[in-house]
Every structure is written in C-alpha cells, then in structure tokens.
Design a protein around this motif. Structure first.
Motif, PDB file in Angstrom:
ATOM      1  N   PRO A  40      78.234  72.021  17.458  1.00 42.67           N
ATOM      2  CA  PRO A  40      77.598  73.288  17.071  1.00 42.67           C
ATOM      3  C   PRO A  40      78.545  74.469  17.278  1.00 42.67           C
TER       4      PRO A  40
ATOM      5  N   CYS B 110      79.932  73.402  25.554  1.00 43.34           N
ATOM      6  CA  CYS B 110      79.964  74.820  25.229  1.00 43.34           C
ATOM      7  C   CYS B 110      81.245  75.456  25.741  1.00 43.34           C
TER       8      CYS B 110
ATOM      9  N   SER C 241      71.407  75.559  24.939  1.00 43.04           N
ATOM     10  CA  SER C 241      69.970  75.754  24.853  1.00 43.04           C
ATOM     11  C   SER C 241      69.370  74.543  24.162  1.00 43.04           C
TER      12      SER C 241
ATOM     13  N   GLU D 100      66.345  73.834  23.424  1.00 43.30           N
ATOM     14  CA  GLU D 100      65.312  74.156  22.453  1.00 43.30           C
ATOM     15  C   GLU D 100      65.890  74.432  21.085  1.00 43.30           C
ATOM     16  N   ASP D 101      66.983  75.194  21.047  1.00 46.75           N
ATOM     17  CA  ASP D 101      67.622  75.556  19.776  1.00 46.75           C
ATOM     18  C   ASP D 101      68.778  74.633  19.406  1.00 46.75           C
ATOM     19  N   TYR D 102      69.162  73.776  20.345  1.00 48.13           N
ATOM     20  CA  TYR D 102      70.331  72.931  20.177  1.00 48.13           C
ATOM     21  C   TYR D 102      71.556  73.778  19.792  1.00 48.13           C
ATOM     22  N   LYS D 103      71.770  74.838  20.561  1.00 47.01           N
ATOM     23  CA  LYS D 103      72.866  75.761  20.315  1.00 47.01           C
ATOM     24  C   LYS D 103      73.515  76.138  21.631  1.00 47.01           C
ATOM     25  N   CYS D 104      74.720  76.666  21.517  1.00 45.72           N
ATOM     26  CA  CYS D 104      75.401  77.249  22.666  1.00 45.72           C
ATOM     27  C   CYS D 104      75.215  78.760  22.578  1.00 45.72           C
ATOM     28  N   LYS D 105      74.437  79.311  23.525  1.00 49.02           N
ATOM     29  CA  LYS D 105      74.131  80.739  23.496  1.00 49.02           C
ATOM     30  C   LYS D 105      74.982  81.496  24.488  1.00 49.02           C
TER      31      LYS D 105
END
Length: 495
Positions: free
Chosen positions: A409, A427, A434, A436-441
């Motif tokens: 991602p 990340c 995250s 929930e979003d399957y993202k690196c915030k």
C-alpha cells in the motif's frame, strides 16, 4: 509401402531372424490381421481395409491406427497434414485449399490450426511463393529443384514447381525429361547454352554471336549473372552501354587489381590476418586494420566505411528490438556484423513471439524480470533475480526490488526478512498501519527524551518500549507465511 515402416527385422545370425509385428496386428482387437498384417478391422461396418489407404474414411483422409487407444482412426496423411474442420478435408500447407483465390492455407503458430492468409501482390510476370514469402519470376528455376521450373496451375492458379512437356514445351529437354531456363547452362557443355529452335520446335544446346551471352574474346556463350569465364568473386554480365558482355564484382565484393579478382568486403581477402579489405574512394580494394576485438563485429558508418562501431556478438547493439548482433550471411569469415534472429539461436530465442533477446535484459519479460537461458531445461525463460535485491511476490506473480513500494500500500515498502526467506510490507517512518482501512496512516511526531522522533535513530529502544506500553504496535502472527502481506510500524534504515 508405408507398412514397411512398421516392420523391424533383427538378424540374429546369417540366414535367420524374426519380425516384430506392427501394433495393429492383434487378432483379438483386429481379426483382419489374421489373414494379413496390412489389414485392419473397421467396427462401424465390420469390414477389413488396407492400412494407410482411404478405406472407409472421407475424401483426402487415410486409415491409420492409434497406438495409444489401440483402435483404427481416420486422419490426414503426411502429404496433406492440415485438417480443415468445416469441410473435414485435408490440405497441404501453402496450397489454395478451401481459401479464396487470392489466399493460401497456412498454420497458426499459436493455436496449431490451419488458417487462410492473403497472397502478396507481385509485379507482372512474377508470382508469390508462400514458403519463402517472396516473389519469383515465372518459368525460372526460382525456389525449385534443378530440372523443375516455377509455373502456374491453369485450374487453380496456384504456383508450383514442375516440368510439364506440354505447358513447358520450349523449356523441356526430352533426353533427360527435365526443364531448364532459356539461355541457361542447363544440360549443356561449357560454352553452350540451352535454347529453343523455333524452326524445328525443339530445344537444343547452341551458341550464337547474336545473343548478349556471347563472348567475342573466347567465341563461346555463358549464362548471364553466372561465373562464366570470369575470375574469383566475379560474375559474367552484359554491359548495355558498351553493348558487350564483361566481368564485374559480385554485390558486396571489391576489386583487387594485383590479382584481377574480387573479394568480399570486410573479409581478410588478400590482406593480413589483423586486417580486412574495404572499398577505397576510387572503388578499388585496400587493406584496413580491424579495430574490433575477437568477440565483436564491425558496423561501418554509412558515410565512411573506414569508421564505425564494434558490437559484441549476441548483444543487441545497434539492432532493432527482437534482433541481435550476428555474423552477416556469408559462407566465409566476415568481420562485418549484421542484425538477425532465428530459432537456431536457441539460447536467445523466445518462441512465444519469434524474437531474440540479450541475456539479462528485460526482453519479452514483465517489469523487473530478466531474460536468460536455463541450461537444465535447455530453454529460455523470464526469472526474478533474487541475488540482486529483487523478490518474487506470489500473490501478484510479480518481481520487485526490495525497499520500494512494490505491491505494498501507499507509504509502505517491501522488506526482506533478514536471514529468513520471508518477505513482507511495512509502513515507512512516520506512518502506522490501520487495519480498518488497510493503509499506512501518518502519525504525529512523538517527543522522546527531549527529542523529536523524526528520522532520528537514537533512543529507538526507549521509543519502542513506550509504544508497546501504549499497545499501538500490532503483534506479528506466527501463522503468517512467506510473501504474506504484513504491515508493521518498525523503524528501519537502509544503508
């Protein structure tokens, strides 16, 4: 006749031996073989038929035997190997077959099925020859064997090689029952040419001073564009300006005055071993030093043949995509390079597109894959070079360089697992995963021991301990396997 292909005679001693029966000679499965091995039983009508004949099969097919299924089958014979499913008939490759008048039958290399291809247009008096994909002059030997000429079938308008005493009356030589081109050497002795006598309506060997093939100096006739009476590397031609025949150098040959002969350009010729012969400004040959090492070939400049570039054999060099540096088409040893590709270059040939590629280039492969020759399988392949910092990702079947985003991602990168073969995503600095979003915030800058922890690599242990206490670092699961996508917030620097 074909039956004999299946018979093997082993001589155990002079005058004795035994015969191995063909696979269809089984009285249980094939009762017809009891009377003759050349017969097979056809169950649909309970009849016996001779093997390799048409028998009960459709037109153009022959009766064969399936060694695998142990049953007789109808199939295409060797001389008509292509089966056209819509008509159930067999055709030879490059024939008209079921195609239109301006088409011919060819083989689709991808599917293996016969297809119709459009014939190329040729100049008047010439005809397209599909096997070589080029045009030839009618009534010449062209692509045919000696004794045959290229003619047109009057019924199908297909080109073919043959010698018909009626169609080719003016080219037919009855003593040998062969056909020859007019004004060629044909079956004649040196100094005579094959001609047609309109008065007697017969072909003959003769020589006349009225034809351009006549050499006044020798009082004999020679075939034009042949060696004739000329020296090494020369051909006999007719000079329309001088209105007489003469000898001139072949194409790509250069004249060497000292021996009154011609040599192929960029070959050693009459020069020393470290030199090759080239054409001087006045058109005669001179010796020039070969500037290339033994592994390279010379590519001369178009404007000045003494200058150029050296390129290694097998590399792409100045060649278009799909071709490599090869020796030019010449029977001897030439130092001039050429571009080409064929299935004969098996260590560089890619069968899927019929092109050749340089080793360890991308070639026909996907991004980050490399083209190479596998000596074990004896075939070319695309591979992911893990020894050069690349990893293979199973889920996408892709090849990616480590510490790049790869299949990960945004704001994460692909990380190798140290000594293990494990590969995963994590990340980058300043980001956390995250689920929930399957993202690196993005995360807020954290104060650690009076320092802003932004690309600062001191006090890492203190920072990680604090993050663990806050339960912000997701724990790794033991069930995760190689190439399983995993996101971790771990600070790592790549040197």
């Amino acid at each position: 006749m074909v039956f004999l292909q299946y018979v093997l005679i082993l001589l155990l001693e002079p005058g004795s031996g035994f015969v191995i029966a063909p696979p269809w000679a089984n009285p249980v499965r094939n009762p017809c073989s009891s009377s003759s091995w050349q017969l097979v039983f056809w169950p649909p009508n309970l009849q016996c038929y001779k093997i390799f004949s048409q028998g009960p099969c459709p037109e153009t097919q022959e009766l064969g035997f399936s060694s695998q299924d142990k049953v007789p089958v109808c199939r295409c014979p060797q001389n008509l190997p292509l089966l056209w499913e819509p008509t159930g008939k067999c055709y030879s490759r490059y024939s008209r077959g079921p195609c239109q008048v301006d088409q011919y039958v060819d083989l689709n290399q991808d599917t293996g099925n016969p297809i119709c291809r459009t014939t190329e247009r040729c100049e008047p008096g010439r005809v397209f020859w599909p096997p070589e994909q080029r045009c030839f002059q009618l009534y010449t030997q062209g692509p045919c064997h000696k004794g045959d000429l290229l003619i047109i079938n009057p019924l199908t308008t297909e080109p073919y090689c043959g010698c018909d005493s009626v169609l080719l009356n003016q080219y037919y030589y009855s003593p040998l029952k062969l056909c020859y081109e007019q004004l060629s050497r044909g079956p004649c002795e040196e100094g005579l040419l094959f001609t047609y006598n309109h008065t007697s309506d017969t072909t003959q060997c003769s020589c006349s001073s009225d034809i351009p093939n006549y050499s006044p100096e020798l009082g004999q006739c020679y075939e034009l564009e042949s060696k004739g009476p000329c020296g090494k590397g020369q051909i006999f031609v007719y000079d329309s300006k001088l209105k007489k025949p003469r000898c001139e150098c072949k194409d790509n040959y250069v004249y060497w005055e000292k021996s009154d002969s011609c040599f192929r350009e960029y070959t050693t010729g009459p020069c020393r071993g470290s030199q090759f012969i080239i054409r001087d400004e006045d058109g005669t040959g001179v010796c020039s030093k070969n500037p290339c090492p033994a592994t390279d070939l010379f590519f001369p400049d178009e404007d000045k043949n003494t200058q150029g570039e050296c390129h290694k054999v097998g590399n792409r060099g100045p060649c278009p995509s799909g071709e490599l540096v090869v020796f030019e088409d010449y029977s001897g040893k030439s130092y001039r390079g050429s571009c080409g590709c064929s299935s004969g270059y098996n260590q560089n040939y890619w069968n899927q597109d019929g092109k050749c590629y340089e080793w360890y280039s991308q070639g026909p492969c996907l991004d980050s894959f490399f083209f190479k020759y596998n000596r074990e399988s004896r075939s070319t392949e695309c591979f992911c070079d893990t020894s050069s910092g690349f990893v293979f990702w199973n889920e996408t079947q892709g090849c990616y360089r480590t510490f790049t985003q790869g299949p990960c991602p945004d704001n994460s990168w692909l990380v190798p697992g140290g000594e293990s073969e494990e590969v995963y995503c994590e990340c980058k600095d300043g980001f956390q995963f995250s689920p929930e979003d399957y993202k690196c915030k993005s995360t807020q800058l954290i104060q650690v021991s009076g320092h802003r922890f932004e690309n600062l690599w001191s006090n890492v242990a203190e920072y990680m301990e604090k993050r663990k206490m806050e339960n912000l670092v997701p724990r790794r699961r033991s069930s995760e396997t190689k190439s399983k996508l995993r996101i971790r917030e771990t600070r790592r620097r790549v040197s």
